[in-house]
Write an enzyme that holds these catalytic residues in place. Structure first.
Site, PDB file in Angstrom:
ATOM      1  N   GLU A 151       0.781  -1.258  -0.038  1.00 53.73           N
ATOM      2  CA  GLU A 151      -0.136   0.037  -0.149  1.00 53.73           C
ATOM      3  C   GLU A 151       0.613   1.344  -0.011  1.00 53.73           C
ATOM      4  OE1 GLU A 151      -3.197  -0.229   3.049  1.00 53.73           O
ATOM      5  OE2 GLU A 151      -4.020  -1.608   1.796  1.00 53.73           O
ATOM      6  N   GLU A 170      -5.358  -8.471  -0.289  1.00 54.00           N
ATOM      7  CA  GLU A 170      -6.192  -8.236   1.074  1.00 54.00           C
ATOM      8  C   GLU A 170      -7.571  -7.887   0.631  1.00 54.00           C
ATOM      9  OE1 GLU A 170      -4.651  -5.095   3.766  1.00 54.00           O
ATOM     10  OE2 GLU A 170      -2.566  -5.729   3.367  1.00 54.00           O
TER      11      GLU A 170
HETATM   12  O1  AHR Z   1      -5.168  -5.717   7.207  1.00 55.79           O
HETATM   13  C1  AHR Z   1      -5.140  -4.525   7.789  1.00 55.79           C
HETATM   14  C2  AHR Z   1      -4.241  -3.394   7.241  1.00 55.79           C
HETATM   15  O2  AHR Z   1      -5.356  -2.976   6.279  1.00 55.79           O
HETATM   16  C3  AHR Z   1      -2.989  -3.676   6.384  1.00 55.79           C
HETATM   17  O3  AHR Z   1      -1.944  -3.874   7.349  1.00 55.79           O
HETATM   18  C4  AHR Z   1      -2.992  -2.622   5.386  1.00 55.79           C
HETATM   19  O4  AHR Z   1      -2.148  -3.102   4.462  1.00 55.79           O
HETATM   20  C5  AHR Z   1      -4.242  -2.456   5.206  1.00 55.79           C
HETATM   21  O5  AHR Z   1      -4.585  -1.098   4.989  1.00 55.79           O
END
Ligand code: AHR
Length: 518
Positions: free
Chosen positions: A173, A292
């Protein structure tokens, strides 16, 4: 009762699921590692400190790949802190989650845990505060056999054989202001390219995922992917996508529609990847790593749920308690991933234990399944094979989904949301599994599925996940309040399946080749 019809033709296929589509994620965040997968002294822990009760549930959940060690955490991580004798490892301030990292668990322990759980590791390198040099050293430590400083260090630490990690994420990210050393697309594109080159010079067999946008709602979405891929195209196999579904507005129909925006997100990123390929006159296809995804909102914007004062070790943060409603939206996301099996090759449910997770634990106490556990376990255990292109004729509803980023109010209109969301997968043995979400909160659905070209099929198992109370949860005291029950009253014969799906329900129907059928 609403009538919905579906046509499945055996020769109409989206793609084959990649085994890595069923992954999850372990971050050094809250109680995911400490008190989650690792708790020395717990009555079920083995000699490494790995919790046996958690491992048992992980095996039932059946994730295939595990991303580690972050997440936001990785953007400030020194991988060297987590290897070598545990007593010598430094304690550090973790600026991602405002906690203290003891480094008692690190890369080698993670690899051991993955081997025990029969899961492929996917490691992320720090392209926030660090860069190509630390990344290449980590690949040398993990994957080079012996005879160099870092490979011999691994051997000295007790791991004689290389870890042979194939999948690597180039940071996390990096487009987000919340990241340690956020970067512009050009800055990141350059750093990721140089890191990728060196990592692959050390081990040409590895595969790399470049960071896409941290969400479809990012203002730079689209432009970010385009620029990053122009730099990294020759050096990476995947670009990442992240999505967290929310219900901030208390609008359940809109929340259940949100997985359709994942469909759009995937299709848009595919278009960008292919447009960069076209401009480069390249036949190469970049695949997608949806590394994610989950439902997450209650413990997201509320600072008290994200940060505890005093730099605690393994604080109780992001411990989202999932409801029946969440499991429905989550199931919709599973269907979105399956239905893009042609381009989404890796996906990681974020995360695995305690932190926005399907598995919860009490420190020193038991472990149990959250509501979202079930759609994932069903998808991972029975959703592997050829994903069929379903032709669905369903009534629709209109929704507008709120997905803010920072202070901006962003509403995404979804004018045509079919009440039925469905994925159908044909397994190698000729059986067919149907995953079906009825998004109508009030009315049951009369479902008719025409199965063409499959030969005779019979019913193997039919389960539904539903609860009259959409806010129902599983807790330590009531761990089985929401769990699958038998879906009754189905008819199958002459290439046709008929079922009635309850309102607001997630359903899995497994058909097998009828005995004697060819
Ligand atoms: O999964 C929680 C967080 O969400 C992670 O650390 C990040 O990559 C995202 O913003």
């Amino acid at each position: 009762m609403r009538k919905v019809s579906v046509r499945l033709r055996r020769d109409s296929v989206i793609g084959e699921t990649d085994p890595r589509l069923f992954g999850a994620f372990v971050e050094h965040l809250g109680r995911c590692v400490y008190g989650g997968i690792y708790e020395p002294g717990h009555k079920t822990a083995d000699k490494h400190g790995f919790r046996g009760d958690v491992l048992k549930l992980v095996r039932e959940l059946a994730p295939t790949v595990m991303r580690y060690p972050g997440g936001n955490f990785v953007s400030g991580y020194n991988w060297e802190d987590g290897v070598g004798p545990a007593k010598d490892r430094p304690r550090r301030l973790d600026l991602a989650w405002m906690s203290t990292e003891t480094n008692q668990f690190g890369t080698n322990e993670f690899i051991d845990w993955c081997r025990l759980a029969n899961i492929e590791p996917m490691l992320a390198v720090n392209l926030g505060t660090r860069g190509g040099d630390a990344a290449r050293n980590m690949v040398e430590y993990c994957n080079h056999p012996e005879g160099t400083a870092y490979s011999d260090l691994r051997r000295k630490h007790g791991w004689k054989k290389p870890h042979d990690v194939k999948l690597w994420c180039l940071g996390n990210e990096v487009d987000g202001w919340w990241q340690m050393e956020m970067k512009t697309a050009t800055e990141y594109g350059r750093i990721a390219t140089e890191a990728a080159k060196m990592m692959k010079w050390i081990d040409p067999t590895i595969e790399l995922a470049a960071c896409g946008s941290s969400g479809r709602n990012m203002p730079s979405f689209g432009q970010w992917e385009d620029t990053v891929l122009q730099h990294t195209f020759q050096h990476v196999e995947y670009v990442s996508l992240h999505t967290y579904i929310n219900n901030y507005t208390g609008d359940a129909p809109a929340m259940l529609a949100a997985p359709d925006l994942m469909d759009s997100f995937i299709e848009e990123v595919v278009a960008i990847c292919d447009s960069v390929a076209a401009r480069l006159h390249s036949p190469k296809r970049i695949h997608l790593s949806f590394d994610e995804w989950n439902v997450w909102y209650r413990t997201r914007r509320n600072r008290q749920e994200r940060v505890k004062p005093g730099w605690p070790v393994a604080p109780k943060i992001l411990e989202e308690i999932y409801t029946m409603e969440d499991a429905l939206a989550f199931g919709g996301a599973c269907i979105s991933l399956l239905n893009h099996a042609d381009r989404v090759k890796i996906a990681c449910l974020a995360q695995l234990v305690n932190v926005i997770a399907p598995i919860m634990t009490a420190t020193g106490g038991p472990a149990w399944r959250q509501t979202i556990f079930y759609p994932f376990a069903q998808m991972s255990n029975f959703g592997r094979g050829r994903v069929l292109r379903a032709e669905i004729d369903s009534p629709t509803y209109a929704a507008s989904y709120f997905d803010p980023r920072g202070a901006t109010d962003l509403y995404f209109p979804l004018p045509e949301v079919p009440y039925l969301k469905l994925a159908a997968v044909e397994q190698a043995d000729g059986g067919v599994t149907l995953f079906a979400l009825n998004r109508n909160l009030k009315e049951p659905m009369s479902l008719q599925i025409d199965l063409q070209g499959f030969g005779a099929l019979d019913m193997r198992e039919a389960l539904q996940l539903r609860n009259g109370n959409l806010k129902a949860t599983n807790t330590r005291k009531q761990p089985d309040k929401v769990k699958p029950t038998a879906l009754k009253g189905m008819k199958i014969g002459a290439g046709r399946l008929q079922a009635v799906l309850a309102p607001a329900s997630w359903n899995m129907i497994r058909l097998g080749k009828a005995s004697g059928a060819t």
